[in-house]
Design a protein around this motif. Structure first.
Motif, short mmCIF file in Angstrom:
data_model
loop_
_atom_site.label_atom_id
_atom_site.label_comp_id
_atom_site.label_asym_id
_atom_site.label_seq_id
_atom_site.Cartn_x
_atom_site.Cartn_y
_atom_site.Cartn_z
N PRO A 288 35.57 16.32 -108.06
CA PRO A 288 36.17 16.20 -109.39
C PRO A 288 37.62 16.80 -109.19
CG PRO A 288 34.66 18.12 -108.79
CD PRO A 288 34.54 17.33 -107.60
N LEU A 289 38.46 16.65 -110.11
CA LEU A 289 39.93 17.41 -109.97
C LEU A 289 39.53 18.86 -110.09
CD1 LEU A 289 42.78 16.51 -110.33
CD2 LEU A 289 42.58 16.83 -112.85
N ARG A 290 40.27 19.53 -109.43
CA ARG A 290 40.33 20.96 -109.41
C ARG A 290 40.29 21.50 -110.76
NH1 ARG A 290 40.18 24.48 -105.28
NH2 ARG A 290 41.03 22.64 -103.77
N GLY A 291 39.39 22.31 -111.24
CA GLY A 291 39.33 23.18 -112.31
C GLY A 291 38.45 22.48 -113.51
N PRO A 296 30.46 16.70 -111.00
CA PRO A 296 31.25 15.65 -110.64
C PRO A 296 30.61 14.30 -110.81
CG PRO A 296 30.73 17.35 -108.66
CD PRO A 296 30.21 17.58 -109.93
N LEU A 297 29.26 14.20 -110.89
CA LEU A 297 28.67 12.85 -111.41
C LEU A 297 29.15 12.31 -112.93
CD1 LEU A 297 25.06 13.09 -109.95
CD2 LEU A 297 26.82 11.97 -109.07
N ILE A 298 29.34 13.66 -113.73
CA ILE A 298 29.78 12.84 -115.02
C ILE A 298 31.35 13.44 -115.60
CG2 ILE A 298 27.32 13.08 -115.93
CD1 ILE A 298 27.98 16.03 -117.17
N ALA A 299 31.88 13.92 -114.48
CA ALA A 299 33.20 14.46 -114.65
C ALA A 299 34.11 13.15 -115.01
CB ALA A 299 33.80 14.84 -113.45
N LYS A 300 34.89 13.41 -115.79
CA LYS A 300 36.05 12.43 -116.35
C LYS A 300 37.17 12.20 -115.36
CE LYS A 300 35.15 12.63 -121.29
NZ LYS A 300 35.55 12.79 -122.75
N ASN A 301 37.68 13.35 -114.77
CA ASN A 301 38.49 13.36 -113.81
C ASN A 301 38.08 13.63 -112.38
OD1 ASN A 301 40.68 13.49 -115.93
ND2 ASN A 301 40.26 15.38 -116.39
N VAL A 302 38.06 12.28 -111.70
CA VAL A 302 37.22 12.51 -110.48
C VAL A 302 37.68 11.20 -109.45
CG1 VAL A 302 35.66 10.94 -111.38
CG2 VAL A 302 34.91 12.72 -109.71
N VAL A 303 37.33 11.47 -108.26
CA VAL A 303 37.58 10.39 -107.40
C VAL A 303 36.23 10.17 -106.57
CG1 VAL A 303 38.16 12.16 -105.35
CG2 VAL A 303 38.85 9.40 -105.34
N ARG A 304 35.93 9.00 -106.20
CA ARG A 304 34.69 8.65 -106.07
C ARG A 304 34.68 7.47 -104.73
NH1 ARG A 304 33.36 8.67 -111.58
NH2 ARG A 304 31.63 10.14 -112.08
N ASP A 368 39.17 18.80 -105.91
CA ASP A 368 38.25 19.85 -105.33
C ASP A 368 37.13 19.67 -104.00
OD1 ASP A 368 37.59 22.37 -104.81
OD2 ASP A 368 37.03 22.91 -106.73
N ILE A 369 37.68 19.54 -102.81
CA ILE A 369 36.70 18.91 -101.91
C ILE A 369 35.47 19.97 -101.86
CG2 ILE A 369 36.40 18.90 -99.56
CD1 ILE A 369 39.12 17.83 -99.36
N GLU A 370 35.90 21.38 -102.37
CA GLU A 370 34.62 22.25 -102.01
C GLU A 370 33.58 21.94 -103.24
OE1 GLU A 370 36.17 26.19 -102.07
OE2 GLU A 370 37.05 26.23 -100.18
N ALA A 371 33.98 21.31 -104.29
CA ALA A 371 32.86 21.12 -105.61
C ALA A 371 32.52 19.75 -105.49
CB ALA A 371 34.06 21.22 -106.70
N SER A 372 32.66 19.13 -104.12
CA SER A 372 32.04 17.72 -103.98
C SER A 372 30.55 17.64 -104.14
CB SER A 372 32.34 17.18 -102.76
OG SER A 372 33.79 17.19 -102.42
N ASP A 373 29.98 16.48 -104.83
CA ASP A 373 28.73 16.23 -104.79
C ASP A 373 28.76 14.95 -103.92
OD1 ASP A 373 25.94 16.14 -106.67
OD2 ASP A 373 26.52 14.02 -106.10
#
Length: 392
Positions: A288-291, A296-304, A368-373
């Motif tokens: 997910p985007l930081r903040g 992450p699975l449902i975040a609108k601001n994300v990279v997968r 935010d790599i630390e918040a990765s799923d």
């Protein structure tokens, strides 16, 4: 609106006559197919012979195959098919009928006749249309393979299917070149499956497809698909089928070599991921985007990033930033880049962590790599290794 069934059929014919002259599909069929289809089997009592030939011609074009008719109607249906032959590979017009299906059903095309002969009886027509309906009843290849028992009753027609393939040189779609060849045609692969379920034909089919006798379109992809179908029937092979078993082993070796040459397998080996040599694994990463407060699975601001050991579909990288747009890329090509991100590029999967840093430094987008799923099936140890790779 038409008032009688005959009027309905004649309106369809007139509309399709005009449309086909312009090499397009008519407008009447899409809105009335549910009314025309049920009476397609009884046009003999509604139209004159010449009209019926015209009806069958257009019906096969738009419906994808002939209707079931009686013995007395077979000559007219076959005449309609002969009229269709020159147009089987026509481009630029909606054409639902496919050469390999009609060749199997009727037993001939504009280049000749199958060794098993033309279809002349209503009973044979009905049986062959039943097979075509069976192979066309699925939306995916795995679904076909999962229903093997439903294909077994059709194995008696495997010889005719093999004749069909050889007659066509295993090229079922001649409308386009190799780039747009319909390599995933489910009816073709359903017919392959039936051939593999017959002891008398499976060895010859596999040999035809992997020993170079025929020039297959997009051969690497077709051989990969063939491997999956062979694996589905391999347990049925009897002890005296040594040649089939040897061909299956050769096919598996071909696929394993292709798989091991992928950048996804190279990455898995570099990271020391605990996968078996022939394991069909998947890695799903969502950052997910930081903040971002959403998961992450449902975040609108994300990279997968989705990674697989499939030579024909190795990885896919996508991102979405609300109000700014999307980014999507695969190992094949870049599809969309509203966000102005640098492309990762084929052969650079190992550099994905560096790509994340570039996006942060050049585009100001901090994922935010630390918040990765990270999901790797049941391989939790693999997920930890992937997490460390992202953080390094």
């Amino acid at each position: 609106m038409t008032n009688t069934e005959a009027d309905l059929l004649r309106t369809f014919i007139v509309d399709e006559d005009a449309a086909f002259a312009d090499r397009r599909q008519g407008r009447f069929w899409p809105a009335n197919h549910h009314r025309i289809g049920p009476i397609a089997t009884k046009v003999s009592g509604l139209l004159e012979p010449e009209e019926r030939v015209n009806f069958y011609f257009h019906f096969m074009r738009v419906a994808g195959g002939p209707p079931v008719v009686g013995d007395k109607e077979m000559p007219l249906l076959r005449e309609a098919y002969r009229r269709m032959m020159p147009f089987l590979d026509l481009e630029g017009v909606i054409q639902m009928s496919r050469r390999h299906q009609l060749l199997f059903v009727f037993g001939c095309d504009d280049t000749g006749e199958l060794p098993s002969g033309e279809t002349t009886s209503a009973a044979a027509l009905k049986a062959r249309l039943k097979l075509i309906a069976q192979v066309g009843s699925y939306t995916t290849m795995p679904a076909q393979r999962d229903k093997k028992a439903k294909f077994v009753p059709f194995a008696m027609d495997a010889v005719r299917i093999l004749e069909t393939f050889r007659h066509l040189g295993y090229c079922h779609d001649r409308r386009y070149g190799e780039e747009f060849y319909d390599v995933t045609d489910l009816r073709f692969w359903g017919m392959v499956f039936i051939c593999l379920l017959n002891k008398a034909t499976r060895t010859e089919l596999v040999a035809d497809m992997i020993e170079g006798k025929y020039q297959l379109m997009r051969s690497a992809e077709q051989i990969a698909m063939l491997h999956r179908y062979v694996e589905a029937v391999l347990a049925d092979a009897e002890p005296d089928e040594q040649r089939f078993q040897a061909l299956a082993a050769k096919l598996k070796g071909i696929e394993l070599a292709r798989r091991n040459a992928t950048e996804t397998v190279a990455l898995a080996e570099k990271l020391g991921l605990p996968f078996d040599a022939d394991e069909d694994w998947d890695i799903h990463i969502a950052i997910p985007l930081r903040g971002t407060k959403d998961h992450p699975l449902i975040a609108k601001n994300v990279v997968r990033l989705h990674i697989r050991p499939d030579p024909d579909w190795q990885w896919e990288l996508t991102s979405r930033i609300a109000d700014r747009g999307e980014f999507s890329e695969s190992d094949k090509k870049s599809y969309r880049n509203d966000l102005g991100f640098p492309t990762l590029g084929r052969g650079n999967l190992h550099a994905f962590p560096d790509w994340l840093r570039q996006v942060r430094e050049k585009c100001g987008i901090d994922f935010d790599i630390e918040a990765s799923d990270i999901r790797v099936g049941r391989r939790r140890a693999a997920a930890k290794i992937v997490s460390k790779w992202l953080a390094d």
